[in-house]
Scaffold this motif. Sequence first.
Motif, PDB file in Angstrom:
ATOM      1  N   ALA A 487     -11.965  43.003  15.247  1.00  0.00           N
ATOM      2  CA  ALA A 487     -13.289  43.633  15.184  1.00  0.00           C
ATOM      3  C   ALA A 487     -13.924  43.425  13.819  1.00  0.00           C
ATOM      4  CB  ALA A 487     -13.163  45.127  15.492  1.00  0.00           C
ATOM      5  N   ALA A 488     -13.113  43.485  12.751  1.00  0.00           N
ATOM      6  CA  ALA A 488     -13.632  43.289  11.397  1.00  0.00           C
ATOM      7  C   ALA A 488     -14.143  41.859  11.207  1.00  0.00           C
ATOM      8  CB  ALA A 488     -12.540  43.599  10.383  1.00  0.00           C
ATOM      9  N   LYS A 489     -13.461  40.896  11.806  1.00  0.00           N
ATOM     10  CA  LYS A 489     -13.914  39.505  11.714  1.00  0.00           C
ATOM     11  C   LYS A 489     -15.256  39.328  12.422  1.00  0.00           C
ATOM     12  CE  LYS A 489      -9.274  37.502  11.362  1.00  0.00           C
ATOM     13  NZ  LYS A 489      -8.198  36.753  12.055  1.00  0.00           N
ATOM     14  N   GLN A 490     -15.405  39.964  13.575  1.00  0.00           N
ATOM     15  CA  GLN A 490     -16.676  39.880  14.297  1.00  0.00           C
ATOM     16  C   GLN A 490     -17.815  40.489  13.489  1.00  0.00           C
ATOM     17  OE1 GLN A 490     -16.261  41.537  18.234  1.00  0.00           O
ATOM     18  NE2 GLN A 490     -14.344  40.433  18.621  1.00  0.00           N
ATOM     19  N   ALA A 491     -17.486  41.513  12.680  1.00  0.00           N
ATOM     20  CA  ALA A 491     -18.520  42.167  11.865  1.00  0.00           C
ATOM     21  C   ALA A 491     -18.629  41.540  10.474  1.00  0.00           C
ATOM     22  CB  ALA A 491     -18.203  43.660  11.732  1.00  0.00           C
ATOM     23  N   CYS A 492     -17.894  40.464  10.236  1.00  0.00           N
ATOM     24  CA  CYS A 492     -17.941  39.737   8.954  1.00  0.00           C
ATOM     25  C   CYS A 492     -17.561  40.621   7.762  1.00  0.00           C
ATOM     26  CB  CYS A 492     -19.329  39.127   8.720  1.00  0.00           C
ATOM     27  SG  CYS A 492     -19.791  37.916   9.962  1.00  0.00           S
ATOM     28  N   ILE A 493     -16.587  41.505   7.948  1.00  0.00           N
ATOM     29  CA  ILE A 493     -16.110  42.351   6.862  1.00  0.00           C
ATOM     30  C   ILE A 493     -14.645  42.067   6.534  1.00  0.00           C
ATOM     31  CG2 ILE A 493     -15.453  44.215   8.468  1.00  0.00           C
ATOM     32  CD1 ILE A 493     -16.830  44.693   4.897  1.00  0.00           C
ATOM     33  N   HIS A 494     -13.989  41.248   7.366  1.00  0.00           N
ATOM     34  CA  HIS A 494     -12.552  40.995   7.200  1.00  0.00           C
ATOM     35  C   HIS A 494     -12.235  40.398   5.831  1.00  0.00           C
ATOM     36  CE1 HIS A 494      -8.455  39.750   8.041  1.00  0.00           C
ATOM     37  NE2 HIS A 494      -8.788  38.503   7.716  1.00  0.00           N
ATOM     38  N   GLU A 495     -12.981  39.391   5.398  1.00  0.00           N
ATOM     39  CA  GLU A 495     -12.682  38.729   4.122  1.00  0.00           C
ATOM     40  C   GLU A 495     -12.849  39.690   2.952  1.00  0.00           C
ATOM     41  OE1 GLU A 495     -14.971  35.210   3.758  1.00  0.00           O
ATOM     42  OE2 GLU A 495     -14.037  34.206   5.485  1.00  0.00           O
ATOM     43  N   ASN A 496     -13.864  40.547   2.999  1.00  0.00           N
ATOM     44  CA  ASN A 496     -14.047  41.543   1.937  1.00  0.00           C
ATOM     45  C   ASN A 496     -12.855  42.504   1.876  1.00  0.00           C
ATOM     46  OD1 ASN A 496     -17.482  41.535   2.768  1.00  0.00           O
ATOM     47  ND2 ASN A 496     -16.640  40.774   0.857  1.00  0.00           N
ATOM     48  N   ILE A 497     -12.398  42.922   3.050  1.00  0.00           N
ATOM     49  CA  ILE A 497     -11.283  43.866   3.096  1.00  0.00           C
ATOM     50  C   ILE A 497     -10.011  43.226   2.546  1.00  0.00           C
ATOM     51  CG2 ILE A 497      -9.769  45.179   4.653  1.00  0.00           C
ATOM     52  CD1 ILE A 497     -12.197  45.640   6.461  1.00  0.00           C
ATOM     53  N   MET A 498      -9.782  41.970   2.875  1.00  0.00           N
ATOM     54  CA  MET A 498      -8.582  41.277   2.401  1.00  0.00           C
ATOM     55  C   MET A 498      -8.599  41.083   0.888  1.00  0.00           C
ATOM     56  SD  MET A 498      -6.795  41.084   5.068  1.00  0.00           S
ATOM     57  CE  MET A 498      -5.444  40.062   4.512  1.00  0.00           C
ATOM     58  N   ALA A 526     -18.053  47.130  12.846  1.00  0.00           N
ATOM     59  CA  ALA A 526     -16.706  46.815  13.336  1.00  0.00           C
ATOM     60  C   ALA A 526     -16.159  47.969  14.175  1.00  0.00           C
ATOM     61  CB  ALA A 526     -15.775  46.532  12.153  1.00  0.00           C
ATOM     62  N   ARG A 527     -16.421  49.177  13.754  1.00  0.00           N
ATOM     63  CA  ARG A 527     -15.968  50.351  14.511  1.00  0.00           C
ATOM     64  C   ARG A 527     -16.594  50.362  15.902  1.00  0.00           C
ATOM     65  NH1 ARG A 527     -16.859  55.672  11.323  1.00  0.00           N
ATOM     66  NH2 ARG A 527     -19.053  55.097  11.585  1.00  0.00           N
ATOM     67  N   ALA A 528     -17.875  50.028  15.976  1.00  0.00           N
ATOM     68  CA  ALA A 528     -18.554  49.995  17.272  1.00  0.00           C
ATOM     69  C   ALA A 528     -18.046  48.842  18.134  1.00  0.00           C
ATOM     70  CB  ALA A 528     -20.061  49.868  17.058  1.00  0.00           C
ATOM     71  N   LEU A 529     -17.830  47.676  17.529  1.00  0.00           N
ATOM     72  CA  LEU A 529     -17.336  46.523  18.285  1.00  0.00           C
ATOM     73  C   LEU A 529     -15.916  46.762  18.787  1.00  0.00           C
ATOM     74  CD1 LEU A 529     -18.694  43.604  16.078  1.00  0.00           C
ATOM     75  CD2 LEU A 529     -19.618  44.456  18.245  1.00  0.00           C
ATOM     76  N   MET A 530     -15.145  47.505  18.023  1.00  0.00           N
ATOM     77  CA  MET A 530     -13.772  47.834  18.423  1.00  0.00           C
ATOM     78  C   MET A 530     -13.768  48.610  19.734  1.00  0.00           C
ATOM     79  SD  MET A 530     -10.586  47.788  17.036  1.00  0.00           S
ATOM     80  CE  MET A 530      -9.052  48.512  17.576  1.00  0.00           C
ATOM     81  N   LYS A 531     -14.781  49.412  19.934  1.00  0.00           N
ATOM     82  CA  LYS A 531     -14.864  50.219  21.155  1.00  0.00           C
ATOM     83  C   LYS A 531     -15.144  49.348  22.375  1.00  0.00           C
ATOM     84  CE  LYS A 531     -17.053  54.493  22.749  1.00  0.00           C
ATOM     85  NZ  LYS A 531     -18.080  55.520  22.448  1.00  0.00           N
TER      86      LYS A 531
END
Length: 622
Positions: A487-498, A526-531
Amino acid sequence: MVVKYIKKYWVSYLLGMIVLLAVDYLGLLIPEYTGDVTDGLIAGMGMAEVISLLVKILFVGGLMALGRFGWRFYIFGAARKIEYELRGEMFEHLATLSMRYYNENKTGDLMAHFTNDLGAIRMSLGPAVISTFDAIVMTIMVIAKMIIHVNLSLTLLACIPMLVILFGGIYYGGAAERRFAEKQKAFSDMTDQVQESVSGIRVIKAFVQEREEREAFAKANLNNKQKNLSVVKLQAVVMPLLDVIVGISSVIALLYGGKLVLDKVLTAGEFVAFTSYVGMLTWPMIAVGDSINSFSQGFASMKRVEAIFAEKPEIVDGAEVDRNLLALRGGISVRHLTFAYQQGIFPALRDLSVEIKEGETLAILGRTGSGKTTFANLLVRMYDVGEGEIKIDGHGIKEIPLSILRESIAYVPQDNFLFSDTLQTNIAFGVRRLFDVPEEVFKEGAASAKIFMSHKERLEEYLERDFFQSKNRMDKAYGDLEPVMEAAKQACIHENIMDFPKKYSTMVGERGVTISGGQKQRSSIARALMKNAPILILDDSLSAVDTDTEEKILASLKKNRAGKTTIIIAHRISTIQNADHILVLDRGEMAEYGTHNELITKGGIYAKLYEKQQLEKQLEKE
């Protein structure tokens, strides 16, 4: 409200009072034995008999110590359980209340109910109950013992000052309740002042308003101090008066009792026992004052708590709800919708009609205050519609169970609220919290057990019906990082988190203040996409990201939400130009409606805004 809890724990209260009664009776034996020792010594009693009486006194004292533990265990324990259950029930009730209640009540005031008010109620159901029962029983038993074992006339004379306590307590109780209610209100105001100042500390510092906030807090703090002092002053007057009254009784006992000893009416032992009994009346008299004070505070707090329970949720499942409806697909129909937040004010939406087929994307554009967020709030039933209707899959919105409606919608609000927890927990919030329920909740007697169980059973049924992509996805969400990362990858936040030292275990501050605005927005997405719900609402959720990131997120949405309904509220045309339909709102009314090309051709509000934004882009490049 409290009566039902007292009924629930009546056995504990009964056992506690029986033990207390036994302790009070045992306490009466000690002065009697002391008097016997005195008379025995005067009469030349043998040491063996004296030791026997002393052993009796020690034995009775030991039993009293065990008894005092017993009544504390039963009654204080029951009071703690009532406080625990009342706090849980109050939180559960607050969770059911509609947005109007939270719009009209401050957080600090609600926090005061959970702390000071519930503490005062517990004190009135624990120590105050003990003090009252003990004072009544002890007074009756001591006076009876004084009359039977010593002398009637001396007892009546010594008890006359006690009548002052009886009548004075009536006035004291009313005054204490009024002053304590004012004290609790002052504490709530001060708590709210602190809560708002801490939450808005960045704004305070940015506008250099520290001095003004200190002065505002000093004012609230002073008011809290004054209201507390008003309670303390009343206690400071009453408590010493109790000591004076008890002292008068002791003086009477010494003077008149001494005369009776000299006149040979009483023995020295009986006189010693009587003075001990008068001393035993000191505790009940003080307990009367404490009890009145505790009960007054408890009643004042109970009125404040009952005011919360008296509030009824406006948004509820009505008689028309369809209990057989288990899932939604996402077709939305709005007909002649008109809505105002308060009666008599200008409507936020007026005569709005729009059709969104299952799997389509609707974009909503408009100036600030044009009703965009209101439309989103009405879809998730934060408020009920006024005139007109909203239908989803042909069902009127009030026919859809609230739990089904909200489980079927993933909503990213404007404020992008994040909890003070890890990024993993925040992203998986809409999924894992459905299963992350402590086992204690499911124990027999827990107020929320049936609600959680039915919710979980419904969710599992949806999973079997492929309402979500797969049950494995949800199971993983509970303890696996993989679906969270997806979900984080879909929201383009995964790289920032890593890039964070603790990655997905990074704790975010209150409301997500420790990460940037763009990161907070993407975490919320990402939270919304996870749902993975059939309906997704993005309320101005891409305003804090750059255009390149925006394009990536929109491309991801197009790919991963194929066949699902999406509503995008935005100010940038680049965000919405590829939507199936675009709705332009102006002062709550539909100003324009169509595709991007159709609206450009019309040359209206949308076209002018598009030209303006294109010009701004060109100027930025230059």
